[in-house]
Design an enzyme around this catalytic site. Structure first.
Site, PDB file in Angstrom:
ATOM      1  N   CYS A 284     -26.199  24.249  16.686  1.00 33.90           N
ATOM      2  CA  CYS A 284     -26.570  25.268  15.694  1.00 33.90           C
ATOM      3  C   CYS A 284     -26.519  24.784  14.246  1.00 33.90           C
ATOM      4  O   CYS A 284     -27.536  24.723  13.571  1.00 33.90           O
ATOM      5  CB  CYS A 284     -25.675  26.491  15.870  1.00 33.90           C
TER       6      CYS A 284
HETATM    7  N1  LIG Z   1     -25.584  26.394  22.508  1.00 31.57           N
HETATM    8  C1  LIG Z   1     -25.267  27.372  21.680  1.00 31.57           C
HETATM    9  O1  LIG Z   1     -24.088  27.576  21.377  1.00 31.57           O
HETATM   10  C2  LIG Z   1     -26.353  28.285  21.114  1.00 31.57           C
HETATM   11  C3  LIG Z   1     -25.942  29.459  20.480  1.00 31.57           C
HETATM   12  C4  LIG Z   1     -26.890  30.348  19.984  1.00 31.57           C
HETATM   13  C5  LIG Z   1     -28.251  30.011  20.093  1.00 31.57           C
HETATM   14  N2  LIG Z   1     -28.638  28.851  20.695  1.00 31.57           N
HETATM   15  C6  LIG Z   1     -30.083  28.604  20.784  1.00 31.57           C
HETATM   16  O2  LIG Z   1     -30.525  28.885  22.114  1.00 31.57           O
HETATM   17  C7  LIG Z   1     -31.562  27.970  22.485  1.00 31.57           C
HETATM   18  C8  LIG Z   1     -31.142  27.209  23.727  1.00 31.57           C
HETATM   19  O3  LIG Z   1     -29.981  26.456  23.418  1.00 31.57           O
HETATM   20  P1  LIG Z   1     -29.059  25.852  24.549  1.00 31.57           P
HETATM   21  O4  LIG Z   1     -27.830  25.376  23.861  1.00 31.57           O
HETATM   22  O5  LIG Z   1     -28.943  26.771  25.690  1.00 31.57           O
HETATM   23  O6  LIG Z   1     -29.939  24.592  24.992  1.00 31.57           O
HETATM   24  P2  LIG Z   1     -29.781  23.733  26.328  1.00 31.57           P
HETATM   25  O7  LIG Z   1     -30.463  22.447  26.064  1.00 31.57           O
HETATM   26  O8  LIG Z   1     -28.358  23.737  26.794  1.00 31.57           O
HETATM   27  O9  LIG Z   1     -30.616  24.577  27.406  1.00 31.57           O
HETATM   28  C9  LIG Z   1     -31.988  24.745  27.346  1.00 31.57           C
HETATM   29  C10 LIG Z   1     -32.532  24.470  28.736  1.00 31.57           C
HETATM   30  O10 LIG Z   1     -33.918  24.809  28.766  1.00 31.57           O
HETATM   31  C11 LIG Z   1     -34.541  23.917  29.667  1.00 31.57           C
HETATM   32  N3  LIG Z   1     -35.981  23.983  29.443  1.00 31.57           N
HETATM   33  C12 LIG Z   1     -36.726  23.430  28.448  1.00 31.57           C
HETATM   34  N4  LIG Z   1     -38.009  23.786  28.573  1.00 31.57           N
HETATM   35  C13 LIG Z   1     -38.087  24.586  29.668  1.00 31.57           C
HETATM   36  C14 LIG Z   1     -39.147  25.286  30.298  1.00 31.57           C
HETATM   37  N5  LIG Z   1     -40.402  25.235  29.848  1.00 31.57           N
HETATM   38  N6  LIG Z   1     -38.882  25.994  31.406  1.00 31.57           N
HETATM   39  C15 LIG Z   1     -37.619  26.066  31.915  1.00 31.57           C
HETATM   40  N7  LIG Z   1     -36.568  25.427  31.334  1.00 31.57           N
HETATM   41  C16 LIG Z   1     -36.804  24.715  30.224  1.00 31.57           C
HETATM   42  C17 LIG Z   1     -33.896  22.585  29.366  1.00 31.57           C
HETATM   43  O11 LIG Z   1     -34.053  21.665  30.435  1.00 31.57           O
HETATM   44  C18 LIG Z   1     -32.439  23.012  29.161  1.00 31.57           C
HETATM   45  O12 LIG Z   1     -31.683  22.926  30.349  1.00 31.57           O
HETATM   46  C19 LIG Z   1     -31.801  27.094  21.275  1.00 31.57           C
HETATM   47  O13 LIG Z   1     -32.817  27.651  20.487  1.00 31.57           O
HETATM   48  C20 LIG Z   1     -30.484  27.177  20.526  1.00 31.57           C
HETATM   49  O14 LIG Z   1     -30.636  26.947  19.142  1.00 31.57           O
HETATM   50  C21 LIG Z   1     -27.721  27.987  21.224  1.00 31.57           C
END
Ligand SMILES: NC(=O)c1ccc[n+]([C@@H]2O[C@H](COP(=O)([O-])OP(=O)(O)OC[C@H]3O[C@@H](n4cnc5c(N)ncnc54)[C@H](O)[C@@H]3O)[C@@H](O)[C@H]2O)c1
Length: 443
Positions: A284
């Site tokens: 983030c």
């Molecule tokens: N990690 C955090 O603490 C957090 C907190 C708030 C918001 N976010 C936001 O949430 C979003 C996701 O973050 P995250 O940490 O979960 O990421 P992450 O990388 O842990 O998970 C995302 C997943 O999506 C998968 N993916 C990508 N394209 C895909 C598709 N077309 N179909 C199916 N799966 C697909 C990836 O393989 C991955 O496993 C980002 O925008 C991030 O900024 C994250």
């Protein structure tokens, strides 16, 4: 069925344009089973939805099928319960996502050379669009700049589905506020901001999340909801930069910044505690504020000076910590070159296994470049998360005694802090984890 589940389903059937055939249970697809998507999927299963966890990473899908979680807030036991309910299907097969009532998109939104990379959202939208049926609801949760839902997602979904967003299906944005490792504020009791592209969409999104969390906070448009998330993270980023810069000045002025922060925190209003550290990490803070500054620059031609300054200060912290370590070694008539330095914690935050954008590995690289022999301990990380030039070590008396300096980069609870204090010759503590002692120097 638990009463909570029954009432959830009743709300949904009564209030939402759900297109379930048999109306036994609404069907939810969560696109992306990562840090954000997996907890949502688990919660949706718990309240009674049929949930498809669609994930393109085959290794992750295999782990989910084997009940082996890779997200610290989701235990293997929770996965097991989800599987046993018969309502959770982790899959890499897009065909499994058909006939959904709700789809939640939780794919990554990284920066590529300072520019927002929305290709994952675009890709997920193209895959999802042909599967949308009249009455379904699509919600974006990925963090992104204001305008993404209406200007980027809406046309892709409309073109790929042949349907009209708002008229034929609902569409909205709800930012994720998950704080991995936070045992007080989890997915359920953290209020959730929700939005829709029109009134019907807002109602659908709001009612859906009302089944998952204790409190939903509706706002007037997706743009506002998108800005809420960036405002929250930019606020944190800037305030951390403020105390980081103050820590550097205070050290030179001979003032204890930690004591000052503690005392300031006794003010019951108008002050919020932030603490210095070796930099910011995770998905983030190093990324989200730059989404906002990019959008401001692109749309208005203006620099977002607060964000640029905060990036500058926070990015500089590993270099600053390396300099302080060099100064500490100097007290022993030693150079960084040839010294043995033990770094405790490489994850970006306490008790986390997330090393994305973490400052610890950056610090290791700086020290290695200066000729140090860098060893690191982090029980939360896999071998592949350690920088190549760093030797993975276990925390032991010999390891502590052999180090010229022990650096506390991340203060995991798993470390034996009494042993660190007792055995290390010199400690540079960037987290103020250890009590004051002649062998401890603070950031
Ligand atoms: N990690 C955090 O603490 C957090 C907190 C708030 C918001 N976010 C936001 O949430 C979003 C996701 O973050 P995250 O940490 O979960 O990421 P992450 O990388 O842990 O998970 C995302 C997943 O999506 C998968 N993916 C990508 N394209 C895909 C598709 N077309 N179909 C199916 N799966 C697909 C990836 O393989 C991955 O496993 C980002 O925008 C991030 O900024 C994250």
């Amino acid at each position: 069925m638990a009463p909570e589940v029954m009432s959830s389903q009743r709300i949904l059937r009564n209030a939402l344009p759900i297109s379930t055939d048999d109306a036994t249970s609404a069907r939810v697809v969560v696109i992306g089973q990562g840090y954000v998507g997996l907890p949502i999927a688990m919660r949706a299963v718990a309240v009674g939805f049929d949930v498809v966890g669609y994930e393109v990473d085959a290794e992750r899908v295999k782990r989910l099928q084997d009940r082996r979680s890779y997200v610290e807030d989701v235990t293997d036991a929770t996965l097991e319960i989800a599987h046993q309910s018969g309502r959770y299907l982790p899959t890499a097969e897009l065909a499994d996502c058909s006939r959904f009532d709700f789809a939640v998109i939780t794919v990554p939104t990284p920066l590529r050379e300072g520019v927002p990379d929305l290709s994952y959202i675009e890709g997920a939208a193209r895959q999802l669009a042909p599967l949308i049926t009249p009455g379904a609801t699509v919600i974006l949760e990925s963090t992104t700049y204001p305008g993404t839902t209406e200007e980027l997602l809406t046309p892709i979904l409309a073109a790929g589905s042949g349907l009209v967003p708002g008229r034929d299906f609902c569409l909205g944005y709800s930012p994720e506020r998950i704080d991995p490792g936070n045992n007080t504020w989890g997915f359920r009791n953290t209020p959730k901001v929700v939005s829709g592209i029109d009134a019907a969409s807002l109602t659908s999104v709001q009612t859906f999340y009302a089944t998952l969390v204790d409190r939903v906070v509706p706002v007037s448009s997706p743009k506002v909801a998108e800005l809420v998330k960036l405002l929250e993270n930019t606020f944190r980023h800037i305030n951390i930069a403020l105390v980081n810069e103050l820590a550097m000045f205070a050290s030179d002025l001979g003032v204890n910044i930690w004591e000052a922060i503690d005392a300031a925190s006794t003010k019951p209003f108008g002050f919020m505690m932030f603490t210095p550290g070796p930099g910011v990490g995770g998905h983030c803070l190093p990324v989200d504020p730059s989404y906002l500054s990019w959008k401001v620059k692109q749309a208005l031609g203006m620099p977002f000076r607060f964000v640029e300054l905060a990036n500058d200060v926070n990015d500089h912290m590993p270099d600053y910590v390396a300099r302080r370590i060099s100064t500490l070694l100097n007290c022993d008539r030693k150079a960084v070159n040839g010294s043995r330095i033990l770094v405790l914690g490489l994850a970006y935050k306490r008790n986390s296994g997330d090393a994305r954008e973490s400052p610890g590995p950056v610090l290791c690289d700086r020290l290695t470049a200066l000729g140090a022999e860098v060893r690191a301990v982090d029980p939360h990380l896999a071998d592949g998360q350690f920088p190549p030039a760093v030797t993975r070590a276990e925390l032991s008396e010999e390891e502590l005694q052999a180090a010229d300096v022990v650096v506390v980069a991340t203060d995991h609870d798993a470390f034996d802090w009494d042993a660190v204090l007792a055995q290390a010759r010199r400690i540079f503590d960037t987290r103020h984890r250890l009590p004051s002692s002649p062998n401890v120097e603070y950031l």
